[in-house]
Write a protein that holds these residues in place. Structure first.
Motif, mmCIF file in Angstrom:
data_model
loop_
_atom_site.group_PDB
_atom_site.id
_atom_site.type_symbol
_atom_site.label_atom_id
_atom_site.label_comp_id
_atom_site.label_asym_id
_atom_site.label_seq_id
_atom_site.Cartn_x
_atom_site.Cartn_y
_atom_site.Cartn_z
ATOM 1 N N ARG A 200 -32.873 9.297 21.282
ATOM 2 C CA ARG A 200 -34.274 9.158 21.701
ATOM 3 C C ARG A 200 -35.122 9.116 20.446
ATOM 4 O O ARG A 200 -34.973 9.970 19.574
ATOM 5 N N ARG A 211 -34.583 19.624 18.318
ATOM 6 C CA ARG A 211 -34.969 18.291 18.793
ATOM 7 C C ARG A 211 -34.644 17.269 17.706
ATOM 8 O O ARG A 211 -35.291 17.237 16.664
ATOM 9 N N THR A 212 -33.636 16.462 17.957
ATOM 10 C CA THR A 212 -33.249 15.437 16.996
ATOM 11 C C THR A 212 -33.271 14.083 17.709
ATOM 12 O O THR A 212 -33.381 14.025 18.934
ATOM 13 N N GLU A 284 -36.958 24.625 26.420
ATOM 14 C CA GLU A 284 -35.918 24.282 27.400
ATOM 15 C C GLU A 284 -34.558 24.205 26.722
ATOM 16 O O GLU A 284 -34.391 23.538 25.705
ATOM 17 N N LEU A 285 -33.610 24.925 27.314
ATOM 18 C CA LEU A 285 -32.244 24.890 26.802
ATOM 19 C C LEU A 285 -31.388 24.029 27.721
ATOM 20 O O LEU A 285 -30.643 23.167 27.280
ATOM 21 N N TRP A 286 -31.533 24.276 29.019
ATOM 22 C CA TRP A 286 -30.636 23.656 29.990
ATOM 23 C C TRP A 286 -31.496 23.318 31.211
ATOM 24 O O TRP A 286 -32.157 24.209 31.757
ATOM 25 N N GLY A 287 -31.498 22.085 31.621
ATOM 26 C CA GLY A 287 -32.295 21.704 32.793
ATOM 27 C C GLY A 287 -31.391 21.503 33.996
ATOM 28 O O GLY A 287 -30.347 20.855 33.889
ATOM 29 N N ARG A 331 -28.667 21.907 20.816
ATOM 30 C CA ARG A 331 -29.669 22.891 21.228
ATOM 31 C C ARG A 331 -28.994 24.187 21.666
ATOM 32 O O ARG A 331 -29.440 25.283 21.349
HETATM 33 P P1 ATP Z 1 -37.702 18.183 26.187
HETATM 34 O O1 ATP Z 1 -38.764 18.550 27.192
HETATM 35 O O2 ATP Z 1 -37.318 19.313 25.277
HETATM 36 O O3 ATP Z 1 -37.945 16.887 25.487
HETATM 37 P P2 ATP Z 1 -36.253 16.910 28.281
HETATM 38 O O4 ATP Z 1 -36.793 17.565 29.514
HETATM 39 O O5 ATP Z 1 -36.699 15.557 27.890
HETATM 40 O O6 ATP Z 1 -36.363 17.925 27.038
HETATM 41 P P3 ATP Z 1 -33.762 16.244 29.434
HETATM 42 O O7 ATP Z 1 -34.028 14.797 29.490
HETATM 43 O O8 ATP Z 1 -33.800 17.038 30.700
HETATM 44 O O9 ATP Z 1 -34.669 16.938 28.349
HETATM 45 O O10 ATP Z 1 -32.367 16.467 28.685
HETATM 46 C C1 ATP Z 1 -31.444 17.457 29.067
HETATM 47 C C2 ATP Z 1 -31.100 18.356 27.899
HETATM 48 O O11 ATP Z 1 -30.758 17.592 26.736
HETATM 49 C C3 ATP Z 1 -32.234 19.263 27.449
HETATM 50 O O12 ATP Z 1 -32.292 20.436 28.219
HETATM 51 C C4 ATP Z 1 -31.838 19.561 26.015
HETATM 52 O O13 ATP Z 1 -30.890 20.633 25.955
HETATM 53 C C5 ATP Z 1 -31.170 18.282 25.558
HETATM 54 N N1 ATP Z 1 -32.082 17.432 24.777
HETATM 55 C C6 ATP Z 1 -33.020 16.572 25.255
HETATM 56 N N2 ATP Z 1 -33.652 15.947 24.247
HETATM 57 C C7 ATP Z 1 -33.101 16.417 23.102
HETATM 58 C C8 ATP Z 1 -33.319 16.150 21.719
HETATM 59 N N3 ATP Z 1 -34.212 15.246 21.307
HETATM 60 N N4 ATP Z 1 -32.583 16.827 20.803
HETATM 61 C C9 ATP Z 1 -31.654 17.728 21.205
HETATM 62 N N5 ATP Z 1 -31.402 18.010 22.491
HETATM 63 C C10 ATP Z 1 -32.096 17.377 23.433
#
Ligand code: ATP
Length: 455
Positions: A200, A211-212, A284-287, A331
């Motif tokens: 992303r 966040r990478t 957020e760690l785990w959704g 994460r």
């Molecule tokens: P955030 O609100 O932190 O951007 P998100 O709601 O977009 O997260 P999801 O699309 O639900 O995240 O992704 C599921 C999981 O993937 C997240 O809970 C997180 O652990 C991980 N994740 C998402 N984006 C990143 C990122 N840029 N770098 C590292 N881990 C990520």
């Protein structure tokens, strides 16, 4: 929180867990490489996830789908066109930030996930939010920023050859739903999980590996009949909690947060996030999301393929609903490492850094330590034997105290010290990382001993 992110990151860099990406060229912003110890921890974590959610689950099977997919996948999923963050710049210092994060950082109890640009702008104006970098109140309009990485497939770089790097692993699962169901003759409910890289083009990457732009996800898509009376959402929330217990994450450092209806993503019927208290704030760690039948419906419409499931008892065709527990590997590793990091006093005037990692995750479960180099030949035999069953390292440099500290610092739960007496009594000293207590054990009993304590 007790320890700063910087302190923990420095420790992880010096010990060989994580290095800055492309470091000798000055790095590439927010890219990180896992070093020899980081990669062992990462593999242990991924294996545990796979065991817990796939191999040992009576419902689920695995998949490894391609990163590059047909562009229609992203049209159907809503990523093409919609997958964008609300972006705004400070006109004074040019800092670029996410409008939703600007608000959430100031008002941590708010979650603006589902807000429109208009709502975000109004809130920022009414509450006179300032630039976190320079304190000015002078922002550009909010605009959507495309989050998918674009590249070209084949030799001709034109509009037709454009493909995208997947921004989540989930869509590879949805488009294979029918293949998996047919090939394995699966009956509902069942899940498909996979571990893989996602990309992303995040506007505000940072906070180390939190966040990478390139990251790995462990995702499960669990398909069920909406008429099924079982509370599958709760079932998977509990499985996630069990997994966090299994890896020893301190429950005081995380909580389950249910999204308000107004905060839900447009496709989600219900979402609970596991939020971890990182040193830079809760994140957020785990959704865990109930995605309804949104994804299969979208792909069925776009692909014109029948993605329904025939319930043979009722003879009814249904479109399954989906529960998705999704977590980022990096994460989760950050949470685990932050949780494990401790600086402890030892006696009156000494201290040690110890990573109290679960033995299931530690890069090495055991370190074999010969007291003197003269004992290498005999100690090496013990090492080679233990290596067949356990993740082991052999540490022969420095005085014994230094070697214990080094193993503490990388989280090795036990040291096995071979001394001169070992030649006589065929016993070794076992030193426990957490209690620092020592035990004398017969070499012949080592395997049984460690099988019992390493869990
Ligand atoms: P955030 O609100 O932190 O951007 P998100 O709601 O977009 O997260 P999801 O699309 O639900 O995240 O992704 C599921 C999981 O993937 C997240 O809970 C997180 O652990 C991980 N994740 C998402 N984006 C990143 C990122 N840029 N770098 C590292 N881990 C990520």
């Amino acid at each position: 929180m007790q320890y700063t992110l910087e302190e923990v990151v420095n420790h992880l860099k010096t010990q060989g867990f994580v290095f800055q990406g492309s470091e000798i060229y000055g790095g590439l912003a927010n890219s990180w490489d896992f070093g020899p110890l980081g990669v062992e921890l990462e593999r242990n974590l991924k294996n545990l996830w796979w065991q817990h959610f796939i191999s040992k689950s009576r419902y689920n099977v695995g998949l490894d789908s391609a990163i590059l997919m047909n562009n229609n996948v992203w049209k159907a999923s809503g990523h093409l066109g919609n997958f964008a963050d609300p972006l705004l710049d400070c006109k004074k210092c040019k800092t670029r930030m996410r409008a939703d994060k600007l608000i959430e950082d100031k008002y941590p109890n708010l979650n603006c996930g589902g807000w429109s640009n208009e709502q975000l702008k109004t809130f920022i104006t009414e509450n006179q939010l300032l630039c976190p970098n320079c304190g000015a109140y002078d922002f550009t309009d909010i605009r959507q920023f495309e989050l998918m990485f674009k590249t070209n497939q084949g030799v001709i770089e034109d509009e037709k050859s454009v493909v995208y790097l997947r921004p989540e692993t989930a869509q590879g699962i949805f488009v294979n739903f029918k293949n998996v169901q047919r090939a394995l003759r699966k009956k509902l409910p069942f899940g498909i999980g996979q571990i893989g890289k996602s990309f992303r083009n995040e506007i505000t990457p940072g906070n180390f590996i939190f966040r990478t732009r390139e990251f790995e996800q462990m995702e499960l898509e669990f398909f069920y009949d909406v008429n099924d009376q079982t509370d599958w959402f709760n079932y998977w929330v509990e499985e996630v909690t069990k997994f966090l217990n299994l890896i020893n994450l301190n429950p005081k450092n995380y909580s389950l947060c249910e999204h308000e209806k107004s905060e839900l993503a447009h496709y989600a019927k219900r979402t609970i996030d596991v939020e971890y208290k990182f040193p830079f704030g809760a994140g957020e760690l785990w959704g865990i999301a109930d995605r309804g039948d949104f994804d299969l419906r979208q792909h069925a419409t776009m692909s014109k393929h029948d993605l329904t499931y025939l319930n043979q008892e009722t003879n009814m065709k249904i479109l399954p609903h989906v529960i998705e527990p999704s977590v980022g590997v990096g994460r989760l590793m950050l949470a685990i490492l932050y949780d494990a990091y401790h600086v402890e006093k030892v006696g009156d005037d000494d201290s040690r850094i110890v990573l109290k990692l679960s033995p299931l995750l530690a890069p090495y479960q055991l370190a074999v330590i010969p007291l003197s180099k003269q004992l290498n030949a005999a100690a090496y035999q013990v090492y080679e034997k233990l290596l067949q069953r356990f993740q082991c390292t052999y540490d022969e440099t420095g005085n014994i105290g230094k070697r214990y500290r080094r193993q503490d610092a990388i989280g090795t739960p036990f040291c096995v010290t071979f001394d001169f007496e070992s030649l006589e009594d065929n016993k070794v000293t076992i030193r426990n990382r957490d209690t620092m207590e020592q035990d004398r054990i017969a070499i012949a009993n080592l395997e049984d001993y460690f099988i019992a304590v390493l869990r």
